[in-house]
Design a protein around this motif. Structure first.
Motif, short mmCIF file in Angstrom:
data_model
loop_
_atom_site.label_atom_id
_atom_site.label_comp_id
_atom_site.label_asym_id
_atom_site.label_seq_id
_atom_site.Cartn_x
_atom_site.Cartn_y
_atom_site.Cartn_z
N LEU A 1 -2.60 4.27 -5.63
CA LEU A 1 -3.58 3.68 -4.72
C LEU A 1 -4.98 3.84 -5.31
O LEU A 1 -5.46 4.96 -5.51
N ASP B 1 -14.79 3.91 -0.36
CA ASP B 1 -14.36 2.55 -0.62
C ASP B 1 -14.52 1.80 0.70
O ASP B 1 -13.74 1.99 1.64
N ASP C 1 0.83 -1.22 0.00
CA ASP C 1 0.00 0.00 0.00
C ASP C 1 0.86 1.26 0.00
O ASP C 1 0.56 2.23 -0.72
N LEU D 1 -9.07 3.50 -5.38
CA LEU D 1 -10.23 3.50 -4.49
C LEU D 1 -11.48 3.14 -5.30
O LEU D 1 -11.73 3.73 -6.35
N CYS E 1 -3.47 4.97 6.79
CA CYS E 1 -4.82 5.40 7.22
C CYS E 1 -5.05 6.87 6.89
O CYS E 1 -6.11 7.25 6.37
N ILE F 1 -5.62 7.30 3.15
CA ILE F 1 -6.94 6.81 2.73
C ILE F 1 -8.02 7.81 3.09
O ILE F 1 -8.87 8.17 2.26
N GLN G 1 -10.37 -1.00 6.49
CA GLN G 1 -8.95 -1.15 6.79
C GLN G 1 -8.51 -0.12 7.83
O GLN G 1 -7.73 -0.44 8.73
N ASP H 1 -13.98 -1.22 1.70
CA ASP H 1 -12.85 -2.05 2.15
C ASP H 1 -11.74 -1.20 2.75
O ASP H 1 -11.16 -1.55 3.78
N ARG H 2 -11.44 -0.06 2.09
CA ARG H 2 -10.37 0.79 2.60
C ARG H 2 -10.75 1.46 3.92
O ARG H 2 -9.92 1.58 4.82
N HIS I 1 -10.41 10.47 0.73
CA HIS I 1 -11.88 10.47 0.81
C HIS I 1 -12.43 11.84 1.16
O HIS I 1 -13.64 11.99 1.35
#
Length: 456
Positions: free
Chosen positions: A293, A338, A284, A295, A420, A423, A344, A340-341, A427
Motif C-alpha cells: 500500500l 496522503d 487495497d 502513501l 481505514c 491507513i 477515503q 486522498d487516503r 499515518h
C-alpha cells in the motif's frame, strides 16, 4: 499457548533435577559421616563400631548397607529393607552377592541388565568410589514386585594403614522423580508434536491466505477494466440522450421515454460506482496484505480534506442531512498525510453512517483539536453496536451479524473499516468507535498535527 506450556514443563523438570542434585549432595554428606563413624581411630572392636553405626543408620531415610571386604552384609538399615521389599532380612543377608542382585534384577539407566562386574559392590571392591561425579542410576525389581529407580553412591572403608576393611553403599530412591521426568518428557513430546502440527497448519493457512491475496489482486485488476469501459459507455449514452432532450422536433413525442432512459443510465452509473468501490476495496486489501500500500505523503489541511469529503457525500445523497460542525471553518489544521487516503477514510465513515441509519436521520461530522492531534468523528443514529462486536469491526472481511442496511443499497464486503484502520495506523494515528445499542455510533480517528493550527 503451547509454547508457554512447554516452557512451564521444562522448568518443572529442571526444578526436579535440581532437587535431585540437592538430595544427592545430602546423602553424600551422610555417606561421609558414615565413613568417619566407621574409621578405626582407636582399637574399638567391630561390634562397638556396629553399635555406633546403628543409631546413625536408623535416622537416615535413604537405604544404607555396610559390607565387609568380601561383600557380606554387616548391617543394613530399615529404610533399605523397606525400599527393596525385604521382609526377612536374615534370609536376605545369607545370600551371596550374585544371588542378591539376581533376585533384584538390576538394570542400568537405559533399562539394560547390569553386568555383574559393573554392580556397585563389585566396583567398590576394586577400590572405586561412586560419588557425585560418577553416580549410577539403577533400576531394581524389588522382592515384593515393585520397580524402583535409585541413585547409588558408595565408597570403600579403610583402616589407618589404608587397607580396605569394608564398603558402604547408599541407595537414594528417585522413583517419583523419574516418573515425573518420564511424564514431563511425554507431555513435552506430545506438545512438541502438537506444535509441529500447529506450525504445519499455520504454514498451510499462510499459504492459503497468500493464494487468496494473489487471487484478490488479480481479480480486482481484471474486474476494474470492464467496469471502466461500462462507465465510459454510460457517460457517452447520457451525453447523447441530453442532446435529444429538446422540446421541439420530431423526437418531442418521445421526451418522456428519453428521460426514463436517462434515469436508468443514472442508476446504472450509481451501481458501477458501487462496484468500483468494492473492487477498490479488494485491491487495497490485497496491497495491505502484500505490504504494497503506497502513501503519497505531504503537508495538507485536515479541514479541507473533511470539507471535500462531506460535500461529495452531500452531492451523492442529496436527500440526506449531513451536518458539519464548522467552528474550524477558515482554520488550517496541518497534518503530514496522503490527502486522498485520509479522504477515503472520511468517506468510508460517512457512507457507513448513511447506509446503516434511516434515511430521515441526520449524520454529523465533527473536527476538533485534542492535544497535539486533530480528531475527526462521524456520528450516526443507527442501531448501535454491542461491546463484544466493537473490537472485531476492524478485522478483514468481518461484518456485524444482525445489522442490516437501512438506506441505499449494498452490504459491502467487510473490508472498509479494516482498510481505514490500516491507513490511519500507517499515518501514526489511531481509530476507534463509541457505540451503544439503540443509540447510534461514533466512528473517529486521530492524526498528529505537524504544527500549531492557524487561521486563514
Amino acid at each position: 499457548m503451547l509454547r508457554a506450556r512447554v516452557a512451564e514443563l521444562e522448568r518443572e523438570r529442571d526444578e526436579a533435577l535440581e532437587q535431585g542434585q540437592t538430595q544427592r549432595i545430602q546423602f553424600e554428606g551422610e555417606l561421609e559421616s558414615l565413613r568417619q563413624a566407621t574409621h578405626p581411630h582407636c582399637d574399638a572392636s567391630t561390634d562397638e563400631q556396629l553399635e555406633a553405626l546403628k543409631a546413625v543408620f536408623e535416622t537416615i531415610t535413604d537405604g544404607v548397607v555396610v559390607y565387609d571386604r568380601e561383600g557380606v552384609i554387616i548391617s543394613a538399615n530399615s529404610a533399605f529393607h523397606r525400599m527393596m521389599g525385604i521382609t526377612s532380612p536374615t534370609d536376605y543377608i545369607s545370600l551371596s552377592m550374585h544371588q542378591r542382585y539376581s533376585r533384584l534384577h538390576v538394570r542400568d539407566g537405559q533399562g539394560h541388565d547390569l553386568p555383574e562386574d559393573e554392580l556397585p559392590l563389585a566396583r567398590l571392591a576394586r577400590g572405586e568410589v561412586i560419588a557425585s561425579s560418577d553416580l549410577a542410576d539403577l533400576t531394581f525389581q524389588t522382592l515384593d514386585g515393585r520397580e524402583i529407580s535409585t541413585d547409588v553412591s558408595g565408597a570403600p572403608l579403610l583402616n589407618v594403614a589404608g587397607g580396605m576393611i569394608g564398603m558402604v553403599v547408599v541407595f537414594h530412591d528417585i522413583t517419583a522423580r523419574k516418573q515425573l521426568e518420564r511424564q514431563t518428557n511425554e507431555v513435552l513430546r506430545t506438545l512438541r508434536e502438537e506444535q509441529a502440527r500447529s506450525r504445519a497448519s499455520e504454514s498451510a493457512l499462510l499459504e492459503a491466505n497468500r493464494r487468496m491475496d494473489e487471487f484478490l489482486s488479480i481479480a480486482s485488476h481484471e474486474l476494474r477494466t470492464p467496469l471502466t469501459t461500462i462507465n465510459g459507455n454510460i457517460q457517452l449514452a447520457k451525453r447523447r440522450i441530453d442532446t435529444l432532450l429538446t422540446p421541439t422536433g420530431e423526437l418531442a413525442a418521445h421526451q418522456d421515454k428519453l428521460k426514463l432512459i436517462r434515469e436508468l443510465l443514472n442508476r446504472a452509473e450509481r451501481q458501477v460506482r458501487i462496484q468500483n468501490r468494492l473492487v477498490g476495496d479488494l485491491l487495497d486489501v490485497s496491497r495491505i496484505q502484500g505490504n504494497r500500500l503506497q502513501l503519497n505523503m505531504d503537508d495538507t489541511n485536515m479541514v479541507e480534506i473533511v470539507h471535500n469529503a462531506v460535500e461529495d457525500q452531500r452531492s451523492a445523497a442529496p436527500g440526506r442531512v449531513i451536518l458539519l460542525q464548522d467552528d474550524l471553518e477558515g482554520w488550517v489544521l496541518p497534518v503530514h498525510a496522503d490527502a486522498d487516503r485520509i479522504g477515503q477514510v472520511v468517506t468510508n465513515f460517512l457512507t457507513n453512517a448513511l447506509k446503516y441509519s434511516a434515511s430521515d436521520r441526520m449524520v454529523e461530522v465533527r473536527i476538533k483539536v485534542v492535544g497535539s492531534c486533530v480528531k475527526v468523528a462521524v456520528r450516526d443514529e443507527g442501531p448501535g453496536l454491542p461491546p463484544e462486536e466493537q473490537k472485531m469491526l476492524w478485522e478483514r472481511f468481518y461484518r456485524v451479524p444482525g445489522i442490516v442496511v437501512q438506506s441505499g443499497s449494498g452490504v459491502g464486503l467487510g473490508l472498509g473499516l479494516h482498510i481505514c484502520q490500516t491507513i490511519i495506523t500507517r499515518h501514526g494515528g489511531e481509530v476507534g468507535v463509541e457505540s451503544e445499542v439503540g443509540k447510534g455510533s461514533i466512528f473517529w480517528f486521530k492524526l498528529p498535527l505537524v504544527s500549531n493550527c492557524v487561521t486563514t
